[in-house]
Design a protein around this motif. Structure first.
Motif, PDB file in Angstrom:
ATOM      1  N   TYR A 241       0.846  -1.192   0.000  1.00  0.00           N
ATOM      2  CA  TYR A 241       0.000   0.000   0.000  1.00  0.00           C
ATOM      3  C   TYR A 241       0.877   1.235   0.000  1.00  0.00           C
ATOM      4  CZ  TYR A 241       0.903   1.236   4.911  1.00  0.00           C
ATOM      5  OH  TYR A 241       1.498   1.620   6.089  1.00  0.00           O
ATOM      6  N   ALA A 242       0.254   2.358  -0.317  1.00  0.00           N
ATOM      7  CA  ALA A 242       0.928   3.641  -0.174  1.00  0.00           C
ATOM      8  C   ALA A 242      -0.124   4.681   0.170  1.00  0.00           C
ATOM      9  CB  ALA A 242       1.666   4.024  -1.452  1.00  0.00           C
ATOM     10  N   LEU A 243       0.331   5.723   0.868  1.00  0.00           N
ATOM     11  CA  LEU A 243      -0.533   6.858   1.175  1.00  0.00           C
ATOM     12  C   LEU A 243      -0.323   7.922   0.117  1.00  0.00           C
ATOM     13  CD1 LEU A 243       0.229   6.983   4.969  1.00  0.00           C
ATOM     14  CD2 LEU A 243      -2.086   6.834   4.017  1.00  0.00           C
ATOM     15  N   GLY A 244      -1.402   8.599  -0.252  1.00  0.00           N
ATOM     16  CA  GLY A 244      -1.265   9.634  -1.260  1.00  0.00           C
ATOM     17  C   GLY A 244      -2.483  10.528  -1.301  1.00  0.00           C
ATOM     18  N   VAL A 245      -2.530  11.341  -2.336  1.00  0.00           N
ATOM     19  CA  VAL A 245      -3.616  12.303  -2.493  1.00  0.00           C
ATOM     20  C   VAL A 245      -4.343  11.996  -3.797  1.00  0.00           C
ATOM     21  CG1 VAL A 245      -4.167  14.746  -2.814  1.00  0.00           C
ATOM     22  CG2 VAL A 245      -2.440  14.054  -1.136  1.00  0.00           C
ATOM     23  N   TYR A 246      -5.654  11.981  -3.703  1.00  0.00           N
ATOM     24  CA  TYR A 246      -6.488  11.641  -4.861  1.00  0.00           C
ATOM     25  C   TYR A 246      -7.070  12.905  -5.481  1.00  0.00           C
ATOM     26  CZ  TYR A 246     -10.656   9.879  -7.319  1.00  0.00           C
ATOM     27  OH  TYR A 246     -11.638   9.607  -8.243  1.00  0.00           O
ATOM     28  N   ASP A 247      -6.815  13.079  -6.759  1.00  0.00           N
ATOM     29  CA  ASP A 247      -7.388  14.196  -7.504  1.00  0.00           C
ATOM     30  C   ASP A 247      -8.447  13.643  -8.460  1.00  0.00           C
ATOM     31  OD1 ASP A 247      -8.050  16.153  -9.300  1.00  0.00           O
ATOM     32  OD2 ASP A 247      -5.992  16.898  -9.547  1.00  0.00           O
ATOM     33  N   PRO A 248      -9.716  13.767  -8.088  1.00  0.00           N
ATOM     34  CA  PRO A 248     -10.772  13.129  -8.883  1.00  0.00           C
ATOM     35  C   PRO A 248     -11.000  13.822 -10.232  1.00  0.00           C
ATOM     36  CG  PRO A 248     -11.736  14.339  -7.056  1.00  0.00           C
ATOM     37  CD  PRO A 248     -10.251  14.433  -6.891  1.00  0.00           C
ATOM     38  N   ILE A 249     -10.597  15.081 -10.331  1.00  0.00           N
ATOM     39  CA  ILE A 249     -10.787  15.795 -11.603  1.00  0.00           C
ATOM     40  C   ILE A 249      -9.789  15.268 -12.636  1.00  0.00           C
ATOM     41  CG2 ILE A 249     -10.872  18.077 -12.716  1.00  0.00           C
ATOM     42  CD1 ILE A 249     -12.919  17.855 -10.443  1.00  0.00           C
ATOM     43  N   GLU A 250      -8.540  15.132 -12.208  1.00  0.00           N
ATOM     44  CA  GLU A 250      -7.504  14.619 -13.107  1.00  0.00           C
ATOM     45  C   GLU A 250      -7.520  13.094 -13.211  1.00  0.00           C
ATOM     46  OE1 GLU A 250      -5.449  16.398 -15.012  1.00  0.00           O
ATOM     47  OE2 GLU A 250      -6.425  18.230 -14.289  1.00  0.00           O
TER      48      GLU A 250
END
Ligand code: FRU
Length: 541
Positions: A241-250
């Motif tokens: 797994y990894a932690l990250g940031v989700y950009d739903p537009i891109e």
């Protein structure tokens, strides 16, 4: 086969007979936790897979129910494979799963409960328009499986799912959008791709709160949220797994630390734990992780003993607000219902090279909580000459290899003479720069006198922050040891096959095999009861 019967676990979920693999579609509905699972009704090895089904009020005691779905259509006749549930705002339940078709193509299929007012969700209907998705152009027919739980698009008017795949050696996650779960549009690009990681099985994708301790429903996003992306790597059978940031537009997920990206960084578990899946438990506002614990003996032995695999004890998953760089996994609190008598040993002084037996009533069924403090003066003055940056649990010789500052910990499922035993331990290294690093390991090298079982050392680094003791918790259940370090920052599940350290003949020890430091240990252990897991006449429910 009596020789093998004592390996059966007492409080981990497993079918009565035969083969099980991935957990599927976990959900909470009308007072019951539902677990579906990949099951081969015909044998103790993998084969044509059916969906087993069991329910529980507390995630510990289970009732086996009739199969939820069997391979009975052209699109899933070679197997009803892994899938996930989505609970819609109006309470409807949508199940998406992979079908292996008559000509061995992986397709996605839709199913739903025939009767939502049935708390047991006994009857499942496969949608007449199945399959709802086939491999898109450029994707191999055998590289398209295991749809996730859906989440809402930014406008809230569409659902999204992701499905793992690969392009050459690059693992990828494809994203689809749908309104009705029957027709789908593929979004451009991939949500994420990592070269060299191979096929991504059982992708999981979910938010964790960076401020709160409760779990989040799958559609939550915003500034106080990070997203976990998990892939089960077919090539090495581990869950990364990894932690990250989700950009739903891109339609992109970006890892916080590219060096700890999916498949090359953190694992949920450094032992045997695969094809896992989380779900949001709306009953207790938490996110719960299930994983498949595989066998590490031979298929012949599995056929002899008549069953293969268990599910892990379900674990709550939260973001580690202290380190900011990992999640924390912890056995659901319900497992504590099984605790009965406890024994406690406080301030046990363990000099370099010492071992201390602990007396317990049910040494094969235990919940162990232990903490260790090391003698500060010796620690401050100690530097490993050949600055041991190269220490790694799997390759550094296990608990028999003595360093100045480790190993120390517990030995579980040991026999009287320690001809068998599984040490769970910390090993600290400290280079010339004075920087200490802690490793958390499980050593199976002497776990069994049986010849045909895998015996390796598992483990990885674990962050230990200033002022923290070295702490571990181990759930021991006959042939499974699930161990959690520092509140669940690093986790190791061991599948072991003792031949002498069985039932009441097993022993538990504290040990310190360091050459330089003394360790003070405190440990509390509970006898663990046996979970009630059985078929129950349905008319009595
Ligand atoms: C993971 C897996 C999934 C597949 C299922 C088949 O263990 O290979 O990718 O859907 O098992 O049983």
């Amino acid at each position: 086969n009596a020789m093998l019967s004592w390996q059966r676990t007492a409080y981990h979920f497993q079918p009565e007979h035969n083969w099980m693999n991935d957990p599927n579609g976990p959900l909470f509905h009308k007072g019951w936790y539902h677990l579906f699972y990949q099951y081969n009704p015909d044998s103790a090895v993998w084969g044509t897979i059916t969906w087993g089904h069991a329910v529980s009020k507390d995630l510990i005691h289970w009732l086996y129910l009739p199969f939820a779905m069997v391979p009975d259509h052209w699109y899933d006749i070679k197997g009803v494979w892994t899938g996930s549930a989505t609970i819609l705002p109006d309470g409807q339940i949508v199940m998406l799963y992979t079908g292996d078709t008559y000509d061995v193509v992986q397709v996605q299929c839709l199913a739903y409960p025939a009767n939502l007012s049935d708390p047991l969700l006994l009857d499942w209907v496969k949608y007449s328009g199945n399959p709802v998705l086939v491999p898109p152009p450029g994707i191999g027919p055998k590289d398209f499986r295991d749809p996730t739980t859906a989440w809402l698009s930014p406008d809230g008017d569409k659902w999204r799912i992701t499905i793992g795949s690969k392009l050459n050696k690059t693992g990828i996650s494809l994203v689809y959008e749908t309104v009705d779960f029957k027709t789908y549009d593929m979004l451009d690009g991939y949500m994420h791709a990592v070269p060299g990681t191979g096929m991504w099985e059982c992708v999981d994708f979910y938010p964790v709160s960076i401020k709160e301790v409760n779990g989040l429903d799958t559609s939550v996003n915003g500034p106080s949220v990070k997203h976990v992306l998990k892939a089960s790597l077919d090539d090495d059978k581990n869950d990364y797994y990894a932690l990250g940031v989700y950009d739903p537009i891109e339609n992109k997920w970006i890892p916080d630390d590219p060096e700890l990206d999916v498949g090359i960084g953190l694992r949920y578990d450094y032992g045997k734990f695969y094809a896992s899946k989380t779900f949001y438990d709306q009953n207790k506002q938490r996110r719960i992780l299930w994983g498949w614990i595989r066998e590490t003996d031979s298929e012949d032995d599995d056929i002899l003993k008549g069953w293969a695999s268990v599910q892990s004890i379900p674990r709550t998953v939260v973001f580690d607000q202290k380190t900011g760089s990992n999640i924390l996994q912890w056995p659901v609190s319900e497992v504590e219902e099984l605790r009965s008598e406890s024994v406690e040993f406080g301030n046990v002084k363990l000099g370099p090279g010492s071992i201390f037996p602990l007396k317990v009533d049910t040494p094969s069924q235990l919940d162990i909580v232990a903490s260790f403090e090391i003698d500060e003066d010796a620690f401050e003055g100690t530097v490993e000459v050949d600055a041991d940056a190269s220490y790694s649990c799997p390759t550094s010789g296990g608990a028999a290899n003595r360093g100045k500052l480790g190993p120390f910990g517990v030995i579980v499922l040991g026999d009287k003479t320690l001809s068998e035993g599984t040490p769970i331990y910390f090993y600290i290294t400290k280079g010339a720069n004075g920087k200490a690093e802690t490793h958390f390991c499980a050593d199976e090298l002497r776990s069994s006198l049986a010849p045909d079982v895998e015996k390796v050392v598992y483990g990885s680094k674990v962050p230990v922050l200033d002022g923290e003791k070295y702490s571990l918790r181990s759930l021991v259940d006959h042939s499974i040891v699930e161990s959690f370090a520092q509140g669940g920052r690093t986790v190791i599940t061991s599948r072991v096959y003792p031949t002498k350290a069985v039932d009441g003949a097993a022993r538990v020890y504290l040990f310190n095999n360091a050459t330089k430091v003394s360790v003070t240990a405190s440990v509390k252990m509970w006898n663990m009861g046996t979970a009630d897991i059985r078929t129950f006449p349905l008319n009595e429910l």
